[in-house]
Write an enzyme that holds these catalytic residues in place. Structure first.
Site, PDB file in Angstrom:
ATOM      1  N   GLU A  47      60.720  -9.311  10.405  1.00 19.75           N
ATOM      2  CA  GLU A  47      61.990 -10.055  10.349  1.00 19.75           C
ATOM      3  C   GLU A  47      61.714 -11.391   9.668  1.00 19.75           C
ATOM      4  O   GLU A  47      60.617 -11.968   9.834  1.00 19.75           O
ATOM      5  CB  GLU A  47      62.482 -10.290  11.784  1.00 19.75           C
ATOM      6  CG  GLU A  47      63.612 -11.256  11.953  1.00 19.75           C
ATOM      7  CD  GLU A  47      63.851 -11.629  13.432  1.00 19.75           C
ATOM      8  OE1 GLU A  47      62.888 -11.628  14.220  1.00 19.75           O
ATOM      9  OE2 GLU A  47      65.020 -11.876  13.786  1.00 19.75           O
ATOM     10  N   ASN A 111      71.126 -12.544   9.569  1.00 21.52           N
ATOM     11  CA  ASN A 111      69.705 -12.210   9.723  1.00 21.52           C
ATOM     12  C   ASN A 111      69.618 -10.742   9.297  1.00 21.52           C
ATOM     13  O   ASN A 111      70.074  -9.865  10.022  1.00 21.52           O
ATOM     14  CB  ASN A 111      69.285 -12.399  11.191  1.00 21.52           C
ATOM     15  CG  ASN A 111      67.794 -12.221  11.389  1.00 21.52           C
ATOM     16  OD1 ASN A 111      67.131 -11.594  10.555  1.00 21.52           O
ATOM     17  ND2 ASN A 111      67.260 -12.756  12.471  1.00 21.52           N
ATOM     18  N   LYS A 128      71.643  -8.144  11.462  1.00 16.93           N
ATOM     19  CA  LYS A 128      71.311  -8.177  12.890  1.00 16.93           C
ATOM     20  C   LYS A 128      72.548  -8.396  13.756  1.00 16.93           C
ATOM     21  O   LYS A 128      73.321  -9.345  13.538  1.00 16.93           O
ATOM     22  CB  LYS A 128      70.303  -9.298  13.143  1.00 16.93           C
ATOM     23  CG  LYS A 128      69.738  -9.359  14.561  1.00 16.93           C
ATOM     24  CD  LYS A 128      68.654 -10.426  14.618  1.00 16.93           C
ATOM     25  CE  LYS A 128      67.999 -10.534  15.978  1.00 16.93           C
ATOM     26  NZ  LYS A 128      66.936 -11.586  15.958  1.00 16.93           N
ATOM     27  N   GLU A 147      69.536 -18.787  16.752  1.00 18.18           N
ATOM     28  CA  GLU A 147      70.071 -17.702  15.914  1.00 18.18           C
ATOM     29  C   GLU A 147      71.595 -17.637  15.981  1.00 18.18           C
ATOM     30  O   GLU A 147      72.235 -17.252  15.008  1.00 18.18           O
ATOM     31  CB  GLU A 147      69.446 -16.368  16.306  1.00 18.18           C
ATOM     32  CG  GLU A 147      67.952 -16.312  15.980  1.00 18.18           C
ATOM     33  CD  GLU A 147      67.395 -14.915  16.062  1.00 18.18           C
ATOM     34  OE1 GLU A 147      66.451 -14.695  16.826  1.00 18.18           O
ATOM     35  OE2 GLU A 147      67.913 -14.030  15.356  1.00 18.18           O
ATOM     36  N   CYS A 173      64.463  -7.213  15.686  1.00 15.72           N
ATOM     37  CA  CYS A 173      63.997  -7.994  16.812  1.00 15.72           C
ATOM     38  C   CYS A 173      64.726  -7.834  18.131  1.00 15.72           C
ATOM     39  O   CYS A 173      64.455  -6.898  18.864  1.00 15.72           O
ATOM     40  CB  CYS A 173      63.939  -9.466  16.407  1.00 15.72           C
ATOM     41  SG  CYS A 173      62.805 -10.359  17.451  1.00 15.72           S
ATOM     42  N   ASN A 198      60.206 -11.455  15.327  1.00 12.78           N
ATOM     43  CA  ASN A 198      59.540 -12.755  15.510  1.00 12.78           C
ATOM     44  C   ASN A 198      59.806 -13.112  16.969  1.00 12.78           C
ATOM     45  O   ASN A 198      60.949 -13.504  17.290  1.00 12.78           O
ATOM     46  CB  ASN A 198      60.181 -13.851  14.648  1.00 12.78           C
ATOM     47  CG  ASN A 198      59.898 -13.779  13.158  1.00 12.78           C
ATOM     48  OD1 ASN A 198      59.717 -14.799  12.523  1.00 12.78           O
ATOM     49  ND2 ASN A 198      59.884 -12.612  12.562  1.00 12.78           N
TER      50      ASN A 198
HETATM   51  N1  ING Z   1      63.302 -13.114  19.072  1.00 13.12           N
HETATM   52  C1  ING Z   1      63.211 -12.854  20.450  1.00 13.12           C
HETATM   53  C2  ING Z   1      63.321 -11.384  20.817  1.00 13.12           C
HETATM   54  O1  ING Z   1      64.328 -10.859  21.271  1.00 13.12           O
HETATM   55  C3  ING Z   1      63.960 -13.423  22.675  1.00 13.12           C
HETATM   56  C4  ING Z   1      64.157 -13.684  21.235  1.00 13.12           C
HETATM   57  C5  ING Z   1      62.704 -13.333  23.250  1.00 13.12           C
HETATM   58  C6  ING Z   1      65.057 -13.256  23.430  1.00 13.12           C
HETATM   59  C7  ING Z   1      62.545 -13.066  24.600  1.00 13.12           C
HETATM   60  C8  ING Z   1      64.938 -12.989  24.797  1.00 13.12           C
HETATM   61  C9  ING Z   1      63.687 -12.912  25.386  1.00 13.12           C
HETATM   62  O2  ING Z   1      62.279 -10.765  20.718  1.00 13.12           O
HETATM   63  C10 ING Z   1      64.249 -12.720  18.172  1.00 13.12           C
HETATM   64  N2  ING Z   1      64.087 -13.191  16.920  1.00 13.12           N
HETATM   65  O3  ING Z   1      65.198 -12.011  18.474  1.00 13.12           O
END
Ligand code: ING
Length: 316
Positions: A47, A111, A128, A147, A173, A198
């Protein structure tokens, strides 16, 4: 004779604010060549693969963010070498980037991920849909996850394409945390799902063991591949980006739910599997024969209700 496709996950280590698109593209081309050397024909990149994970920063000026992090055209002069090399090597690929586009006279930001065929043609685009984080500035937080500020919810839906003699779908992601996304792809016949990510090692909201976040990432990948009987390629951009750590653990998961390959570093790294695309046939014919076993007439809440509401039954 079952169909086989040599698939690589080309993990990218950190990209810092000081890194240029050209330096990122050089590393992506090197990963592509390494994957080619391993015999790969389809390469899945991360991503937002051309820049640092910029949603961790608040910019007052969207114009500044636009110029620093978004692609107004794909490819552009700086990213063209990746597309040229892939076509020269006859390799198809998935890559994620921040899309800046004009539609119906308005500017839109998504995204986005694209699927490019081995002949260089643009086969598919996905924007996304599940955008995590927040839109408002959290100045007290150690880092942002903006985001919802920098991107609109994707408007192309969850789709699959005929791609290199397979049916391939794309996600990005946070989509991997929502089973509905995979099921919509599987209901369209997906045999491979490509997903770049990411994912910060630290939790923005509360102290969470970093190992637990990786555990979640791995159980989701295995369960989503198995419950939808698809190959699943999840590729990280990872490592310390200007001190902000994101985990690696890129994986290629078979329709059986088994991890066929997993990255070992938080740097540029290629993993590769000679995927038997027909491995899912038995599962799709028996345990996950959707037409024989699913009961959508009992699933309507999944579509009608957004958030959970306590609505207990009135009796037995
Ligand atoms: N990154 C993370 C993901 O879903 C996240 C954001 C991490 C949200 C952990 C909730 C918990 O892997 C992206 N870019 O979506």
């Amino acid at each position: 004779m079952s169909r086989h496709l040599k698939i690589a996950s080309a993990q990218l280590g950190p990209l810092h604010l000081s890194d240029t698109r050209s330096s990122a593209t050089k590393r992506l081309v090197n990963l592509l060549r390494e994957a080619h050397g391993m015999g790969a024909k389809f390469v899945v990149f991360p991503e937002l693969a051309f820049t640092t994970f910029f949603p961790r920063y608040w910019y007052d000026s969207q114009t500044e963010a636009d110029s620093k992090f978004y692609e107004a055209s794909i490819p552009s002069a700086e990213t063209q070498p990746l597309f040229d090399e892939a076509k020269k090597l006859g390799i198809g690929f998935y890559i994620g980037y921040a899309e800046l586009t004009q539609e119906e006279g308005r500017t839109h930001r998504f995204n986005t991920a694209i699927l490019v065929g081995p002949d260089g043609t643009l086969v598919g685009k996905y924007r996304k849909i599940h955008l995590p984080g927040h839109a408002e500035h959290k100045p007290q937080a150690a880092f942002q996850h903006l985001e919802k500020k920098y991107f609109e919810v994707g408007n192309l839906g969850f789709r699959v394409w005929r791609f290199m003699d397979t049916i391939t779908g794309m996600l990005i992601c946070n989509d991997r945390r929502w089973p509905e996304a995979f099921r919509v792809l599987a209901l369209q016949g997906a045999e491979i799902v490509a997903l770049g990510f990411n994912t910060p090692s630290e939790n923005l909201h509360y102290p969470e063991p970093p190992a637990l976040r990786v555990h979640h990432h791995l159980i989701m990948a295995q369960s989503m591949a198995f419950q939808n009987a698809t190959w699943l390629v999840e590729t990280a951009k990872c490592g310390f980006e200007d001190g902000n750590r994101m985990f690696g653990h890129s994986v290629i998961v078979a329709p059986t739910g088994e991890i066929a390959a997993q990255s070992l570093t938080e740097e540029d790294e290629v993993i590769c599997v000679n995927a038997d695309i027909d491995l899912a046939a038995n599962l799709k014919r028996t345990m996950f024969d959707f037409a024989a076993h699913r009961r959508p007439e009992h699933y309507q809440l999944i579509v009608e209700r957004v958030g959970a509401e306590v609505t207990p039954a009135k009796g037995p």
